[in-house]
Design a protein around this motif. Sequence first.
Motif, PDB file in Angstrom:
ATOM      1  N   GLU A  55       0.838  -1.200   0.000  1.00  0.00           N
ATOM      2  CA  GLU A  55       0.000   0.000   0.000  1.00  0.00           C
ATOM      3  C   GLU A  55       0.871   1.247   0.000  1.00  0.00           C
ATOM      4  OE1 GLU A  55      -3.886   0.048   2.014  1.00  0.00           O
ATOM      5  OE2 GLU A  55      -3.123  -1.631   3.169  1.00  0.00           O
ATOM      6  N   THR A  56       0.390   2.285  -0.683  1.00  0.00           N
ATOM      7  CA  THR A  56       1.112   3.555  -0.740  1.00  0.00           C
ATOM      8  C   THR A  56       0.396   4.598   0.117  1.00  0.00           C
ATOM      9  OG1 THR A  56      -0.091   4.204  -2.744  1.00  0.00           O
ATOM     10  CG2 THR A  56       2.033   3.097  -3.035  1.00  0.00           C
ATOM     11  N   TYR A  57       1.172   5.523   0.641  1.00  0.00           N
ATOM     12  CA  TYR A  57       0.658   6.561   1.532  1.00  0.00           C
ATOM     13  C   TYR A  57       1.354   7.874   1.195  1.00  0.00           C
ATOM     14  CZ  TYR A  57      -0.545   2.436   4.389  1.00  0.00           C
ATOM     15  OH  TYR A  57      -1.021   1.218   4.837  1.00  0.00           O
ATOM     16  N   THR A  58       0.745   8.968   1.621  1.00  0.00           N
ATOM     17  CA  THR A  58       1.402  10.269   1.567  1.00  0.00           C
ATOM     18  C   THR A  58       1.698  10.695   2.992  1.00  0.00           C
ATOM     19  OG1 THR A  58       0.300  10.913  -0.489  1.00  0.00           O
ATOM     20  CG2 THR A  58       1.222  12.675   0.861  1.00  0.00           C
ATOM     21  N   GLY A  59       2.985  10.848   3.301  1.00  0.00           N
ATOM     22  CA  GLY A  59       3.395  11.165   4.664  1.00  0.00           C
ATOM     23  C   GLY A  59       3.747  12.631   4.827  1.00  0.00           C
ATOM     24  N   LEU A  60       3.488  13.152   6.016  1.00  0.00           N
ATOM     25  CA  LEU A  60       3.833  14.525   6.379  1.00  0.00           C
ATOM     26  C   LEU A  60       5.148  14.499   7.145  1.00  0.00           C
ATOM     27  CD1 LEU A  60       3.226  17.557   6.793  1.00  0.00           C
ATOM     28  CD2 LEU A  60       1.811  16.907   8.746  1.00  0.00           C
ATOM     29  N   SER A  61       6.132  15.262   6.670  1.00  0.00           N
ATOM     30  CA  SER A  61       7.463  15.260   7.268  1.00  0.00           C
ATOM     31  C   SER A  61       7.543  16.257   8.420  1.00  0.00           C
ATOM     32  CB  SER A  61       8.507  15.604   6.198  1.00  0.00           C
ATOM     33  OG  SER A  61       9.788  15.687   6.771  1.00  0.00           O
ATOM     34  N   ILE A  62       7.968  15.768   9.583  1.00  0.00           N
ATOM     35  CA  ILE A  62       8.173  16.610  10.758  1.00  0.00           C
ATOM     36  C   ILE A  62       9.646  16.519  11.162  1.00  0.00           C
ATOM     37  CG2 ILE A  62       7.616  16.949  13.205  1.00  0.00           C
ATOM     38  CD1 ILE A  62       5.375  17.762  11.355  1.00  0.00           C
ATOM     39  N   ARG A  63      10.304  17.673  11.289  1.00  0.00           N
ATOM     40  CA  ARG A  63      11.724  17.688  11.654  1.00  0.00           C
ATOM     41  C   ARG A  63      12.026  18.898  12.530  1.00  0.00           C
ATOM     42  NH1 ARG A  63      11.338  18.409   5.462  1.00  0.00           N
ATOM     43  NH2 ARG A  63      11.175  20.664   5.306  1.00  0.00           N
ATOM     44  N   GLU A  64      13.230  18.958  13.086  1.00  0.00           N
ATOM     45  CA  GLU A  64      13.664  20.091  13.905  1.00  0.00           C
ATOM     46  C   GLU A  64      14.203  21.170  12.974  1.00  0.00           C
ATOM     47  OE1 GLU A  64      16.341  19.047  17.040  1.00  0.00           O
ATOM     48  OE2 GLU A  64      15.223  17.240  17.584  1.00  0.00           O
ATOM     49  N   GLU A  65      13.526  22.307  12.890  1.00  0.00           N
ATOM     50  CA  GLU A  65      13.921  23.359  11.961  1.00  0.00           C
ATOM     51  C   GLU A  65      13.496  24.719  12.496  1.00  0.00           C
ATOM     52  OE1 GLU A  65      11.751  22.776   8.241  1.00  0.00           O
ATOM     53  OE2 GLU A  65      10.262  21.620   9.347  1.00  0.00           O
ATOM     54  N   SER A  66      14.214  25.719  12.077  1.00  0.00           N
ATOM     55  CA  SER A  66      13.926  27.079  12.528  1.00  0.00           C
ATOM     56  C   SER A  66      14.058  28.034  11.358  1.00  0.00           C
ATOM     57  CB  SER A  66      14.904  27.501  13.637  1.00  0.00           C
ATOM     58  OG  SER A  66      14.805  26.651  14.763  1.00  0.00           O
ATOM     59  N   VAL A  67      13.197  29.061  11.357  1.00  0.00           N
ATOM     60  CA  VAL A  67      13.260  30.110  10.348  1.00  0.00           C
ATOM     61  C   VAL A  67      14.067  31.279  10.918  1.00  0.00           C
ATOM     62  CG1 VAL A  67      11.952  31.733   8.921  1.00  0.00           C
ATOM     63  CG2 VAL A  67      11.052  29.432   9.358  1.00  0.00           C
ATOM     64  N   PHE A  68      15.072  31.739  10.161  1.00  0.00           N
ATOM     65  CA  PHE A  68      15.917  32.844  10.617  1.00  0.00           C
ATOM     66  C   PHE A  68      15.551  34.124   9.884  1.00  0.00           C
ATOM     67  CE2 PHE A  68      18.097  29.149  12.015  1.00  0.00           C
ATOM     68  CZ  PHE A  68      18.796  29.540  13.153  1.00  0.00           C
ATOM     69  N   LYS A  69      15.718  35.235  10.589  1.00  0.00           N
ATOM     70  CA  LYS A  69      15.336  36.541  10.069  1.00  0.00           C
ATOM     71  C   LYS A  69      16.575  37.365   9.720  1.00  0.00           C
ATOM     72  CE  LYS A  69      11.082  36.523  12.815  1.00  0.00           C
ATOM     73  NZ  LYS A  69      10.180  36.342  11.675  1.00  0.00           N
ATOM     74  N   ALA A  70      16.391  38.318   8.829  1.00  0.00           N
ATOM     75  CA  ALA A  70      17.497  39.179   8.407  1.00  0.00           C
ATOM     76  C   ALA A  70      17.979  40.041   9.565  1.00  0.00           C
ATOM     77  CB  ALA A  70      17.052  40.049   7.236  1.00  0.00           C
ATOM     78  N   GLU A  71      19.303  40.132   9.685  1.00  0.00           N
ATOM     79  CA  GLU A  71      19.902  40.915  10.775  1.00  0.00           C
ATOM     80  C   GLU A  71      19.843  42.411  10.476  1.00  0.00           C
ATOM     81  OE1 GLU A  71      21.272  39.746  13.573  1.00  0.00           O
ATOM     82  OE2 GLU A  71      21.237  37.585  13.180  1.00  0.00           O
ATOM     83  N   SER A  72      19.749  42.752   9.188  1.00  0.00           N
ATOM     84  CA  SER A  72      19.687  44.155   8.785  1.00  0.00           C
ATOM     85  C   SER A  72      19.004  44.231   7.427  1.00  0.00           C
ATOM     86  CB  SER A  72      21.102  44.762   8.735  1.00  0.00           C
ATOM     87  OG  SER A  72      21.899  44.043   7.809  1.00  0.00           O
ATOM     88  N   SER A  73      18.829  45.426   6.940  1.00  0.00           N
ATOM     89  CA  SER A  73      18.197  45.592   5.629  1.00  0.00           C
ATOM     90  C   SER A  73      19.261  45.594   4.540  1.00  0.00           C
ATOM     91  CB  SER A  73      17.397  46.892   5.588  1.00  0.00           C
ATOM     92  OG  SER A  73      18.260  48.005   5.796  1.00  0.00           O
ATOM     93  N   GLY A  74      18.830  45.381   3.300  1.00  0.00           N
ATOM     94  CA  GLY A  74      19.761  45.405   2.185  1.00  0.00           C
ATOM     95  C   GLY A  74      19.367  44.417   1.100  1.00  0.00           C
ATOM     96  N   TYR A  75      20.255  44.282   0.134  1.00  0.00           N
ATOM     97  CA  TYR A  75      20.078  43.333  -0.963  1.00  0.00           C
ATOM     98  C   TYR A  75      20.842  42.046  -0.642  1.00  0.00           C
ATOM     99  CZ  TYR A  75      18.112  47.212  -3.579  1.00  0.00           C
ATOM    100  OH  TYR A  75      17.321  48.262  -3.990  1.00  0.00           O
ATOM    101  N   VAL A  76      20.222  40.914  -0.969  1.00  0.00           N
ATOM    102  CA  VAL A  76      20.750  39.630  -0.511  1.00  0.00           C
ATOM    103  C   VAL A  76      21.603  38.963  -1.585  1.00  0.00           C
ATOM    104  CG1 VAL A  76      20.170  37.401   0.505  1.00  0.00           C
ATOM    105  CG2 VAL A  76      18.635  39.332   0.801  1.00  0.00           C
TER     106      VAL A  76
END
Length: 454
Positions: A55-76
Amino acid sequence: MAGLLVQLKKIFGLNIATIAFGVLLIYMVFTAVLLITSTHIESYQVTTGPLSRNETYTGLSIREESVFKAESSGYVNYYAREGSKINAGGAVYGLSSGKTSETSAALSSEDLAKIRSSMLSFSKSFSGSKFNNTYSFKNQLEGSILQYEGISTDGNASSHVVSIGGQNVCKAQEDGIILYSMDGYENKTVDTLTAEDFDQTSYHETDLKTDAQIQTGDNIYTNITSELWSLIIPLSDKQAAKLQGRTTIRVKFLKDGMTQSGDFSIVKIDGAKYGKIDFSRGLIRYASERFLDIELVTNTVTGLKIPLSATTYRDFYVISSEYSTTDANGVIGFNKVSKDSDGNTVKTFIKAGIYGKLVTGYDSSGKKEICDYYVDKSAFKEGDALVKNNSNQRFIVSETISLEGVYCINQGYPVFRWVEILDQNEEYAIISSSTSYGLSRYDRIARDSSQVKE
């Protein structure tokens, strides 16, 4: 009289050709009637494989992760490749007050080959129903190219922001896998999941890469900081019952065909049952995907596959091979002893149909098998006496056994073949391919044994 025969010949035109045609016509009519009125036996060709597809399934991936924010403004300027591992202190991105001038860099033939291979793999596995994967691949491909533009992802982790050539270069604070996207699942755990989280139609992934100027505090990248991850799959009550009691399970990832084992448990989310599969490796291959199509490798019994409707039972006499012998043509049979009309003992060779055997031991040399033959009951009557070859030791025919089998119709007529069932479901059975006097792959059998008359 002669005149009468002449008249009959003139009327009916009797000759050999006419008589032959008449006989042939009658035969054809008779055959057609038999064909129309007889029961047609549907055949089935024996195949190999598992009892049923996994049987086949669609699984939802759960992991340890964090979103980081820009330290200052500017072009990346992005320096870490999308979906790649980075060490703590490695450069992830740089911020400058203005757009950097475009530079050209020649890629080596080896680098180009890797990019072509990556594009070919994506093309082969592309599905229009999951078009959002295209953006993930775009980011991954851009990261691969940016890797060759001259900035190393290794560095000193003592400070995560350094100024280099008019840019503030931000470094990773932890080892991890870099993604330039976010989808709102970054802080999810198994305990905080809801049933709505599995709805792919409402799933949205945000691409964090941009050519525009960003502001301080804008989301800029995601870092997956652990190789430990889990797949959560929805289960029906039937599926949960089938998987109940398992502690480990083997998973095949349909994206690339890779397999690996994980720890398995059943959890409840909003009152419904879900399977939780924990892995300790392999995350980097699927880091850019939140939903993964997988196959649980649970059907491991393989052999010859036949429909259950083909099986039936027949009774046979059980006779030890110690009482068997062969004729001049090497045909196995048995010497039956009886009395003639004068009361003399008569030995008669009986060629008996053997439909199976069970090894019970070996002779004194340890090389020749001793077995019980399963013999056609029509060859003997209960109480018949058999004698060993070159011996007076006798065996009385009496013991019977009921064997399960099918009717093989390779030759156009039914022949019973013994089968040993290893596993079965409501429709099909997996049988051993090594059963003596049994079936082989590509044999044709009667699909419905109830229609067969020997």
